[in-house]
Enzyme design. Sequence first.
Site, PDB file in Angstrom:
ATOM      1  N   ARG B 308       0.844  -1.208   0.000  1.00  0.00           N
ATOM      2  CA  ARG B 308       0.000   0.000   0.000  1.00  0.00           C
ATOM      3  C   ARG B 308       0.873   1.250   0.000  1.00  0.00           C
ATOM      4  NH1 ARG B 308      -1.906   1.466   6.041  1.00  0.00           N
ATOM      5  NH2 ARG B 308      -0.465   0.168   7.203  1.00  0.00           N
ATOM      6  N   GLU B 356     -18.096   6.523  -0.675  1.00  0.00           N
ATOM      7  CA  GLU B 356     -17.448   5.707  -1.711  1.00  0.00           C
ATOM      8  C   GLU B 356     -18.216   5.741  -3.021  1.00  0.00           C
ATOM      9  OE1 GLU B 356     -18.178   4.631   1.363  1.00  0.00           O
ATOM     10  OE2 GLU B 356     -16.193   4.425   2.274  1.00  0.00           O
TER      11      GLU B 356
END
Lengths: 615, 615
Positions: B308, B356
């Site tokens: 990440r 989202e």
Amino acid sequence: MNETELWRELGQQLRVDSVRSAAVTKSGHPTSSMSAADLMAVLLAKYLRYDFDAPENPRNDHLVFSKGHASPLLYSMYRAAGAITDEELLSFRTFGSRFQGHPTPAIPWVDVATGSLGQGLPFGVGIALAGKKLDRLPYRIWVLCGDSEIAEGSMWEAFEHASFYGLDNLTAIIDVNRLGQRGQTMHGWDLDSYADRAKAFGWHAIEIDGHDVEAIDAAYTEAISTSGGPTVIVAKTIKGKGVKEVENKEGWHGKALDDPEHAIEELGGIRNIVVDVAKPEGDAEPHRFETGPLELPTWELGEEVATRRAYGDALAALGSGRGDVVALDGEVSNSTYAEIFRDAHPDRYFEMYIAEQQMLAAAVGIQVRTWVPFASTFAAFFSRAYDFIRMAAISQANIRLCGSHAGVSIGEDGPSQMALEDLAMMRAVHGSTVLYPSDANQTAKLVEQMADREGIVFLRTTRGATPVVYGADEDFPIGGSRVLREGDDIAIVAAGITLHESLQAAEQLEQEGISARVIDLYSVKPVDGETLRAAAEATGGRILTVEDHWPEGGIGDAVLEALSDGEAPVRVVRLAVREMPGSGKPAELLAAAGIDAEHIAEAARALVGAPVGAR
Amino acid sequence: MNETELWRELGQQLRVDSVRSAAVTKSGHPTSSMSAADLMAVLLAKYLRYDFDAPENPRNDHLVFSKGHASPLLYSMYRAAGAITDEELLSFRTFGSRFQGHPTPAIPWVDVATGSLGQGLPFGVGIALAGKKLDRLPYRIWVLCGDSEIAEGSMWEAFEHASFYGLDNLTAIIDVNRLGQRGQTMHGWDLDSYADRAKAFGWHAIEIDGHDVEAIDAAYTEAISTSGGPTVIVAKTIKGKGVKEVENKEGWHGKALDDPEHAIEELGGIRNIVVDVAKPEGDAEPHRFETGPLELPTWELGEEVATRRAYGDALAALGSGRGDVVALDGEVSNSTYAEIFRDAHPDRYFEMYIAEQQMLAAAVGIQVRTWVPFASTFAAFFSRAYDFIRMAAISQANIRLCGSHAGVSIGEDGPSQMALEDLAMMRAVHGSTVLYPSDANQTAKLVEQMADREGIVFLRTTRGATPVVYGADEDFPIGGSRVLREGDDIAIVAAGITLHESLQAAEQLEQEGISARVIDLYSVKPVDGETLRAAAEATGGRILTVEDHWPEGGIGDAVLEALSDGEAPVRVVRLAVREMPGSGKPAELLAAAGIDAEHIAEAARALVGAPVGAR
């Protein structure tokens, strides 16, 4: 100690315990717990009606932490209520502990799993609907919300539905601590911005200082005395309140404190207050709906009936035989045929409008109180609520979903309305059941079983009418399959619309001297591995799967998993939708996707002629 | 004919053409088109700035039909603009026609596919962000919304973000025709309910009679002269307006009229008005961001780096080398490491807060204008936006998604934060690419390729640090895989965190005399079938897949699909997460799920000892 002193002390205890529990594994969200500690102290000491010895008591209030990351606060409340020991509290986030990073119903006092933000309030709406319209008991639902999560659209679906349904048994408490995970929220400490929005959505809104216990007390009193609609308490708070190192500072979300000992000292040390949480009063029992015998509808062989229509008929019949069955629909009940249930049992039907997330959450909330919800919309639109379905599995919820209008066979409406990923999506839910009937009698038998099935149960129905191929007295156990036609040259595995195409293809093939076994895989998960393996053995490993779905994650993959044991070589050819469809007549689209009878026969011929294990 | 007469006549023409087009296949939504016809007539004739001969003109306005089912109205506007012939209009909903049931970018003047309600306004917010913050051009975005779809939470995410970002280039038009698919909406003709909510969310709101062309004209003038924020026009309209048989009646949603000839007569007959739609003025070019050379970050072998983190570093570097790269994040940029891009390129970073659906829609809207968006959040939370991802594929959108915190290996946070279905969900998207790197250098190379990849591209990253196993100069083409260790007794196929566990297991096995091939399946879709088939051949058909994901739809299924050709017997044992995880240390959870090195070695031993094709 007078009442307000108790509340203040209890608030400090909850802070101290939040700091202590997060210190164990050096993880968790103590600062997000500390901001809401006073709000929860007053609630626990004076307003919550809950019997910790009997979480199944139907008269209990329901406390939902929509901001699930404040779990240290919730667990500290359990200690303060005398429900758990200090040792249990300090098992927080360790392997095997039920006191996980975010609350789940592994804990008996937790109704629903939270931790995906924006879900707790919609769940609360579901429980409040159950309280008001089904149980008809005066329990209250308290939902602690974070300010960051108000940005989730699902929260506004909840605001809208709570006010539309007049849920005055619901109180939302927004912990406006200003700071999200990575910085300030959109609205910071502008309490009006939250209150104005809520008021426009029809809520009663109260703005307070969330660390002033007397103001908190007054707000709760106002909330429970407000009738006709829900109340939101918008509370200005300070993240990390009480510990200078972290108070109102960025960079402290989801982190244990560096020096917990010092913080505990600053907070006045460890306390051991045990609150005598009031139990719910009286012995009123939940309302029950009267019912008669359960008589499933039946259809004659050869009749043309859409399975979506059979769903509606069967569900209405189930409702007549069982008073615990409830239905919800997302403003398409005339398409899913949930309207048949609505007309038969209006008191147990909830119109959720075009708000699939709230529909799912309502189903989860309603099953908390042991009701048996069935929720329906176009199968494609369950993708709108996939996070809620995922979380429902963590909630150990028992919910039944019916998705209509599967695949390209819906015809002219085009790809936006076609479910082509629903089998994949639903199979990849822990403990789920995925059913896909091909005829009306089978649909009815499966709907009946859905009511008693645990976990997330999904039924996929077809838009168009298809012939009834099974007698009304046949059984279709979940986990089974049906061999509709015997044959040893090849096995064709299908379900729903493609089963009918496969049967036609097998007819054609027979005339050419190819004997095709046709398997109706109505239970896509769990799948009937035994029948599939027997078919592989009988056909020399020649299996053709056909599905009105993308190639990934559906029937083809379910079959491959069942045949992956390597006992013998198996060639599995998977017919599925591989190009983006457009509009057209159902037959045109099935043909274009290569999943109609003609293409099935063609693929079968090629597979029969191909060597398997030839190397 | 004066201006207002023209508008009225044009409105009638749009109605007539809506009725005519739906009559062809006797399907579609003429009544939902007729309610908004006057609103669109005035827009087309006076306000829209659009060059139908040059849809790629960066200065064009954007018209989004959020109520995509009103496609007959949209297509009738194209005819009225002289962009299509009558014959083309009448191909509506027929097989092969680009004029599908709901609009898609198969039509050059359509930016985004609609038809899943509640998405058009969020897409419009994305295009408006591109106009204001990236292109920096004065084009306007007009979004026609239905009243039913206002119930979708995603609409309120759009309301919130549009006002937060001050998008005065955006105008929403709500066609309040009172009737949804199955009956009245929550709010009927209560225009205030919509206007009050919008105002509370910071919008300028105008209420009008949606059939009064002069009022419509005034409202548009007011909208384009309002600065600082978006405007919504709340228009009271009548569904089926102009045809008595269907006007304001229930039961006429999504149905062609029974007697189109009579309806056309009632509407005054067929008209052939062609409007000279104004083209955008001037020749201003979109803003471009200056950049330097592209220098991807690199890491030393053996260094411990989370993928990440490598994503964040690589994305920032990509942004330095390419001015078209844009990043969005859902309030977790300090977890996904999108914050590295934010800090390097603040002008091309959009904080989307915890919303989202709006994040996905913004990415889709931004790519409409040829920008290259990367959107990130926890992989689990992309499930919140699955319907938007599904629709993005129909929109032929090129978007790149990065989901962090995959699987049980995240540790203490528990199952709500663990993506365990993301591979299944993303594989089942048409034309998608699914990548899952195991080391930092590989991540960087994949991020670079994502920028030029078409369709929906998903990258799954891991929370914990893992050792760098590849040199910085190695290449990782999408669709490939890497054999990290040769061996002929068994092949272990893994990616991400389980690749490292598999390498350890192979070490162990070697000491026991078992030679295990280890395949890094960093490209889960498309999958490298050739390498997998070679491995099956070399190992006598013994394949072990290991994934930090539910058993359905992920690496195991991708491998099974690649090996389903029946050339030889293959036994595929699939290690995956099969029980609901809790909290714990990553190593504890990997062990509990049976996907750590020890369990891999154990499963490998059993598989090596088992017969394959023994029957």
